[in-house]
Scaffold this motif. Structure first.
Motif, PDB file in Angstrom:
ATOM      1  N   LYS A 164      -2.569   4.479  -1.431  1.00  0.00           N
ATOM      2  CA  LYS A 164      -2.272   5.496  -2.434  1.00  0.00           C
ATOM      3  C   LYS A 164      -1.140   5.009  -3.337  1.00  0.00           C
ATOM      4  O   LYS A 164      -0.341   4.164  -2.956  1.00  0.00           O
ATOM      5  CB  LYS A 164      -1.876   6.813  -1.760  1.00  0.00           C
ATOM      6  N   SER A 165      -1.064   5.581  -4.515  1.00  0.00           N
ATOM      7  CA  SER A 165      -0.058   5.201  -5.504  1.00  0.00           C
ATOM      8  C   SER A 165       1.349   5.608  -5.059  1.00  0.00           C
ATOM      9  O   SER A 165       1.526   6.577  -4.327  1.00  0.00           O
ATOM     10  CB  SER A 165      -0.384   5.871  -6.832  1.00  0.00           C
ATOM     11  N   LEU A 166       2.326   4.875  -5.552  1.00  0.00           N
ATOM     12  CA  LEU A 166       3.729   5.194  -5.293  1.00  0.00           C
ATOM     13  C   LEU A 166       4.309   6.128  -6.352  1.00  0.00           C
ATOM     14  O   LEU A 166       5.456   6.558  -6.240  1.00  0.00           O
ATOM     15  CB  LEU A 166       4.559   3.915  -5.233  1.00  0.00           C
ATOM     16  N   ASN A 167       3.512   6.471  -7.372  1.00  0.00           N
ATOM     17  CA  ASN A 167       3.991   7.383  -8.421  1.00  0.00           C
ATOM     18  C   ASN A 167       4.338   8.744  -7.819  1.00  0.00           C
ATOM     19  O   ASN A 167       3.555   9.320  -7.070  1.00  0.00           O
ATOM     20  CB  ASN A 167       2.937   7.575  -9.506  1.00  0.00           C
ATOM     21  N   GLY A 168       5.528   9.235  -8.140  1.00  0.00           N
ATOM     22  CA  GLY A 168       5.956  10.541  -7.677  1.00  0.00           C
ATOM     23  C   GLY A 168       6.497  10.559  -6.261  1.00  0.00           C
ATOM     24  O   GLY A 168       6.848  11.626  -5.756  1.00  0.00           O
ATOM     25  N   ARG A 169       6.570   9.420  -5.618  1.00  0.00           N
ATOM     26  CA  ARG A 169       7.096   9.349  -4.244  1.00  0.00           C
ATOM     27  C   ARG A 169       8.619   9.247  -4.286  1.00  0.00           C
ATOM     28  O   ARG A 169       9.205   8.839  -5.289  1.00  0.00           O
ATOM     29  CB  ARG A 169       6.521   8.146  -3.487  1.00  0.00           C
ATOM     30  N   LEU A 170       9.249   9.559  -3.173  1.00  0.00           N
ATOM     31  CA  LEU A 170      10.699   9.467  -3.065  1.00  0.00           C
ATOM     32  C   LEU A 170      11.135   8.009  -3.129  1.00  0.00           C
ATOM     33  O   LEU A 170      10.379   7.105  -2.766  1.00  0.00           O
ATOM     34  CB  LEU A 170      11.172  10.096  -1.759  1.00  0.00           C
ATOM     35  N   GLU A 171      12.368   7.796  -3.584  1.00  0.00           N
ATOM     36  CA  GLU A 171      12.880   6.426  -3.740  1.00  0.00           C
ATOM     37  C   GLU A 171      12.900   5.669  -2.418  1.00  0.00           C
ATOM     38  O   GLU A 171      12.620   4.472  -2.392  1.00  0.00           O
ATOM     39  CB  GLU A 171      14.284   6.452  -4.350  1.00  0.00           C
ATOM     40  N   ASP A 172      13.219   6.346  -1.317  1.00  0.00           N
ATOM     41  CA  ASP A 172      13.252   5.636  -0.037  1.00  0.00           C
ATOM     42  C   ASP A 172      11.845   5.247   0.419  1.00  0.00           C
ATOM     43  O   ASP A 172      11.648   4.220   1.072  1.00  0.00           O
ATOM     44  CB  ASP A 172      13.985   6.433   1.032  1.00  0.00           C
ATOM     45  N   GLN A 173      10.838   6.032   0.042  1.00  0.00           N
ATOM     46  CA  GLN A 173       9.457   5.676   0.369  1.00  0.00           C
ATOM     47  C   GLN A 173       9.017   4.471  -0.456  1.00  0.00           C
ATOM     48  O   GLN A 173       8.348   3.570   0.062  1.00  0.00           O
ATOM     49  CB  GLN A 173       8.521   6.865   0.121  1.00  0.00           C
ATOM     50  N   LYS A 174       9.403   4.438  -1.736  1.00  0.00           N
ATOM     51  CA  LYS A 174       9.089   3.278  -2.583  1.00  0.00           C
ATOM     52  C   LYS A 174       9.781   2.025  -2.046  1.00  0.00           C
ATOM     53  O   LYS A 174       9.171   0.953  -1.977  1.00  0.00           O
ATOM     54  CB  LYS A 174       9.534   3.533  -4.016  1.00  0.00           C
ATOM     55  N   ALA A 175      11.040   2.160  -1.650  1.00  0.00           N
ATOM     56  CA  ALA A 175      11.795   1.023  -1.126  1.00  0.00           C
ATOM     57  C   ALA A 175      11.156   0.488   0.152  1.00  0.00           C
ATOM     58  O   ALA A 175      11.098  -0.731   0.361  1.00  0.00           O
ATOM     59  CB  ALA A 175      13.248   1.430  -0.876  1.00  0.00           C
ATOM     60  N   THR A 176      10.656   1.383   0.990  1.00  0.00           N
ATOM     61  CA  THR A 176       9.997   0.960   2.222  1.00  0.00           C
ATOM     62  C   THR A 176       8.713   0.182   1.906  1.00  0.00           C
ATOM     63  O   THR A 176       8.442  -0.863   2.506  1.00  0.00           O
ATOM     64  CB  THR A 176       9.680   2.178   3.108  1.00  0.00           C
ATOM     65  N   ALA A 177       7.934   0.682   0.936  1.00  0.00           N
ATOM     66  CA  ALA A 177       6.708  -0.025   0.536  1.00  0.00           C
ATOM     67  C   ALA A 177       7.048  -1.398  -0.038  1.00  0.00           C
ATOM     68  O   ALA A 177       6.395  -2.396   0.305  1.00  0.00           O
ATOM     69  CB  ALA A 177       5.927   0.808  -0.466  1.00  0.00           C
ATOM     70  N   PHE A 178       8.072  -1.472  -0.886  1.00  0.00           N
ATOM     71  CA  PHE A 178       8.469  -2.759  -1.469  1.00  0.00           C
ATOM     72  C   PHE A 178       8.920  -3.729  -0.383  1.00  0.00           C
ATOM     73  O   PHE A 178       8.648  -4.927  -0.459  1.00  0.00           O
ATOM     74  CB  PHE A 178       9.585  -2.578  -2.493  1.00  0.00           C
ATOM     75  N   SER A 179       9.609  -3.224   0.643  1.00  0.00           N
ATOM     76  CA  SER A 179      10.078  -4.108   1.716  1.00  0.00           C
ATOM     77  C   SER A 179       8.926  -4.686   2.522  1.00  0.00           C
ATOM     78  O   SER A 179       9.066  -5.730   3.163  1.00  0.00           O
ATOM     79  CB  SER A 179      11.046  -3.362   2.640  1.00  0.00           C
ATOM     80  N   LEU A 180       7.767  -3.997   2.471  1.00  0.00           N
ATOM     81  CA  LEU A 180       6.569  -4.528   3.129  1.00  0.00           C
ATOM     82  C   LEU A 180       5.787  -5.447   2.195  1.00  0.00           C
ATOM     83  O   LEU A 180       4.774  -6.029   2.591  1.00  0.00           O
ATOM     84  CB  LEU A 180       5.661  -3.378   3.584  1.00  0.00           C
ATOM     85  N   GLY A 181       6.228  -5.559   0.945  1.00  0.00           N
ATOM     86  CA  GLY A 181       5.536  -6.401  -0.026  1.00  0.00           C
ATOM     87  C   GLY A 181       4.421  -5.673  -0.756  1.00  0.00           C
ATOM     88  O   GLY A 181       3.532  -6.304  -1.315  1.00  0.00           O
ATOM     89  N   LEU A 182       4.461  -4.349  -0.761  1.00  0.00           N
ATOM     90  CA  LEU A 182       3.418  -3.535  -1.385  1.00  0.00           C
ATOM     91  C   LEU A 182       3.981  -2.877  -2.639  1.00  0.00           C
ATOM     92  O   LEU A 182       4.987  -2.169  -2.569  1.00  0.00           O
ATOM     93  CB  LEU A 182       2.931  -2.470  -0.399  1.00  0.00           C
ATOM     94  N   LYS A 183       3.321  -3.117  -3.781  1.00  0.00           N
ATOM     95  CA  LYS A 183       3.843  -2.580  -5.042  1.00  0.00           C
ATOM     96  C   LYS A 183       2.861  -1.678  -5.754  1.00  0.00           C
ATOM     97  O   LYS A 183       3.262  -0.799  -6.493  1.00  0.00           O
ATOM     98  CB  LYS A 183       4.243  -3.739  -5.957  1.00  0.00           C
ATOM     99  N   LYS A 184       1.559  -1.899  -5.584  1.00  0.00           N
ATOM    100  CA  LYS A 184       0.579  -1.052  -6.262  1.00  0.00           C
ATOM    101  C   LYS A 184      -0.614  -0.831  -5.334  1.00  0.00           C
ATOM    102  O   LYS A 184      -0.850  -1.618  -4.402  1.00  0.00           O
ATOM    103  CB  LYS A 184       0.139  -1.669  -7.583  1.00  0.00           C
ATOM    104  N   PRO A 185      -1.373   0.239  -5.585  1.00  0.00           N
ATOM    105  CA  PRO A 185      -2.516   0.544  -4.703  1.00  0.00           C
ATOM    106  C   PRO A 185      -3.472  -0.645  -4.612  1.00  0.00           C
ATOM    107  O   PRO A 185      -3.767  -1.294  -5.614  1.00  0.00           O
ATOM    108  CB  PRO A 185      -3.188   1.732  -5.385  1.00  0.00           C
ATOM    109  N   GLY A 186      -3.914  -0.928  -3.412  1.00  0.00           N
ATOM    110  CA  GLY A 186      -4.816  -2.047  -3.166  1.00  0.00           C
ATOM    111  C   GLY A 186      -4.109  -3.293  -2.689  1.00  0.00           C
ATOM    112  O   GLY A 186      -4.763  -4.216  -2.203  1.00  0.00           O
ATOM    113  N   ASP A 187      -2.791  -3.355  -2.831  1.00  0.00           N
ATOM    114  CA  ASP A 187      -2.038  -4.505  -2.330  1.00  0.00           C
ATOM    115  C   ASP A 187      -2.161  -4.573  -0.813  1.00  0.00           C
ATOM    116  O   ASP A 187      -2.115  -3.552  -0.126  1.00  0.00           O
ATOM    117  CB  ASP A 187      -0.560  -4.398  -2.700  1.00  0.00           C
ATOM    118  N   VAL A 188      -2.334  -5.802  -0.309  1.00  0.00           N
ATOM    119  CA  VAL A 188      -2.480  -6.020   1.129  1.00  0.00           C
ATOM    120  C   VAL A 188      -1.453  -7.049   1.568  1.00  0.00           C
ATOM    121  O   VAL A 188      -1.209  -8.038   0.875  1.00  0.00           O
ATOM    122  CB  VAL A 188      -3.899  -6.534   1.466  1.00  0.00           C
TER     123      VAL A 188
END
Length: 64
Positions: free
Chosen positions: A14-38
């Protein structure tokens, strides 16, 4: 294969648009930036904690 050799394949479903900053930071720390990234990450407690925090955004499977 020991537990530390296991890997997890993590997909941002799912998209990171509208998510909390800490949720975005967690996704980025996993190397995930946009939907479909693996990414493939080691199966350890740190990775499991990140997955638990944003599990509603992810699809996770074990790599064999």
């Amino acid at each position: 294969m020991t537990k530390t050799d296991k890997k997890l394949q993590i997909k941002l479903a799912k998209s990171l648009n509208g998510r909390l900053e800490d949720q975005k930071a967690t996704a980025f720390s996993l190397g995930l930036k946009k939907p479909g990234d693996v990414t493939v990450q080691p199966d350890n407690e740190a990775t499991k904690g990140k997955i638990a925090k944003i599990s509603f955004l992810l699809e996770v499977s074990e790599v064999k």
